[in-house]
Design an enzyme around this catalytic site. Sequence first.
Site, PDB file in Angstrom:
ATOM      1  N   CYS A  64       5.818  -0.059   7.503  1.00  0.00           N
ATOM      2  CA  CYS A  64       5.370   1.224   6.624  1.00  0.00           C
ATOM      3  C   CYS A  64       6.671   1.411   5.872  1.00  0.00           C
ATOM      4  O   CYS A  64       7.993   1.401   6.311  1.00  0.00           O
ATOM      5  CB  CYS A  64       4.948   2.076   7.556  1.00  0.00           C
ATOM      6  SG  CYS A  64       4.426   3.668   6.597  1.00  0.00           S
ATOM      7  N   LEU A  65       6.275   1.697   4.471  1.00  0.00           N
ATOM      8  CA  LEU A  65       7.626   2.012   3.643  1.00  0.00           C
ATOM      9  C   LEU A  65       8.195   3.447   4.235  1.00  0.00           C
ATOM     10  O   LEU A  65       9.417   3.558   3.747  1.00  0.00           O
ATOM     11  CB  LEU A  65       6.976   2.280   2.154  1.00  0.00           C
ATOM     12  CG  LEU A  65       6.756   0.889   1.451  1.00  0.00           C
ATOM     13  CD1 LEU A  65       6.109   1.250   0.235  1.00  0.00           C
ATOM     14  CD2 LEU A  65       7.640  -0.058   1.552  1.00  0.00           C
ATOM     15  N   HIS A  94      -4.616   1.318   7.676  1.00  0.00           N
ATOM     16  CA  HIS A  94      -3.161   1.793   7.672  1.00  0.00           C
ATOM     17  C   HIS A  94      -3.004   3.015   6.663  1.00  0.00           C
ATOM     18  O   HIS A  94      -2.462   4.071   6.966  1.00  0.00           O
ATOM     19  CB  HIS A  94      -2.153   0.879   7.368  1.00  0.00           C
ATOM     20  CG  HIS A  94      -0.878   1.071   7.314  1.00  0.00           C
ATOM     21  ND1 HIS A  94       0.253   0.580   8.291  1.00  0.00           N
ATOM     22  CD2 HIS A  94      -0.135   1.940   6.536  1.00  0.00           C
ATOM     23  CE1 HIS A  94       1.411   1.201   7.836  1.00  0.00           C
ATOM     24  NE2 HIS A  94       1.226   1.938   6.641  1.00  0.00           N
ATOM     25  N   GLU A  95      -3.506   2.881   5.253  1.00  0.00           N
ATOM     26  CA  GLU A  95      -3.378   3.722   4.357  1.00  0.00           C
ATOM     27  C   GLU A  95      -4.419   4.969   4.725  1.00  0.00           C
ATOM     28  O   GLU A  95      -3.812   6.058   4.268  1.00  0.00           O
ATOM     29  CB  GLU A  95      -3.499   3.200   3.027  1.00  0.00           C
ATOM     30  CG  GLU A  95      -2.597   2.033   2.615  1.00  0.00           C
ATOM     31  CD  GLU A  95      -1.123   2.441   2.679  1.00  0.00           C
ATOM     32  OE1 GLU A  95      -0.836   3.450   2.678  1.00  0.00           O
ATOM     33  OE2 GLU A  95      -0.455   1.366   2.983  1.00  0.00           O
ATOM     34  N   GLY A 132       0.935  -1.030  -0.024  1.00  0.00           N
ATOM     35  CA  GLY A 132      -0.032   0.141   0.150  1.00  0.00           C
ATOM     36  C   GLY A 132       0.827   1.201  -0.040  1.00  0.00           C
ATOM     37  O   GLY A 132       1.891   1.060   0.416  1.00  0.00           O
ATOM     38  N   GLN A 167       2.965   9.900   1.489  1.00  0.00           N
ATOM     39  CA  GLN A 167       4.300   9.092   1.360  1.00  0.00           C
ATOM     40  C   GLN A 167       5.182   9.520   0.292  1.00  0.00           C
ATOM     41  O   GLN A 167       6.542   9.386  -0.112  1.00  0.00           O
ATOM     42  CB  GLN A 167       4.164   7.956   1.445  1.00  0.00           C
ATOM     43  CG  GLN A 167       3.639   7.237   2.669  1.00  0.00           C
ATOM     44  CD  GLN A 167       3.319   5.765   2.841  1.00  0.00           C
ATOM     45  OE1 GLN A 167       2.192   5.335   2.208  1.00  0.00           O
ATOM     46  NE2 GLN A 167       4.449   5.099   3.089  1.00  0.00           N
ATOM     47  N   HIS A 219      -2.720   7.567   6.812  1.00  0.00           N
ATOM     48  CA  HIS A 219      -1.901   8.097   6.563  1.00  0.00           C
ATOM     49  C   HIS A 219      -2.433   9.416   5.832  1.00  0.00           C
ATOM     50  O   HIS A 219      -1.493  10.512   5.910  1.00  0.00           O
ATOM     51  CB  HIS A 219      -1.034   7.361   5.145  1.00  0.00           C
ATOM     52  CG  HIS A 219       0.016   6.847   5.453  1.00  0.00           C
ATOM     53  ND1 HIS A 219       1.313   7.153   6.179  1.00  0.00           N
ATOM     54  CD2 HIS A 219       0.453   5.425   5.332  1.00  0.00           C
ATOM     55  CE1 HIS A 219       2.163   6.345   6.285  1.00  0.00           C
ATOM     56  NE2 HIS A 219       1.690   5.096   5.729  1.00  0.00           N
TER      57      HIS A 219
END
Length: 171
Positions: A94-95, A136-137, A44, A49, A140
């Site tokens: 998380c990236l 999660h996304e 995701g 991000q 963000h």
Amino acid sequence: MLDILIHPDPQLRVKCRPVTDITPQIRTLLADMAETMYAAPGIGLAAPQVGSEHRLLVLDVGDDEESARRGRLYKLINPEIRSRSGKTESEEGCLSIPGIRETIKRSASVVVQGVDESGNDLTIEAEGLLAICLQHEIDHLDGILFIDHLSRLKQQLVKAKYSKLRSAEHE
Ligand code: NI
């Protein structure tokens, strides 16, 4: 390919603005984000991000049932969680926070509404990994990171570990 911003970049704390017009630029952004997510690799990626303040995200959690029905890749614009039920916990990463994985409590299932890149309404009834990834996304898009869900004590431990990792990387 887009650069993925790394915590504590302040851009990750921005509350995103709803998309009012799905322009060619928005479609290009979604395509570039999908490519960036696959290359990372990740499941995701949300607009903040990559330094964008648009309320949109891409995700592909692979072969769960819901994804298998609709196709794997979601490009979601203005997603909102309409309802949630149950509780679950699982390990997340998380990236934007490389090297950190922690167990996070989430709702077990969610119903998310948004629009796709053609402007069509999209309702996703999700459970399992898809439900977790959506929460999660969508977090963000409100400037919330998964580590924010940890206890204060755990957050301090993660912060210490993360600074160590980051300084080791810069040596
Ligand atoms: Ni993330």
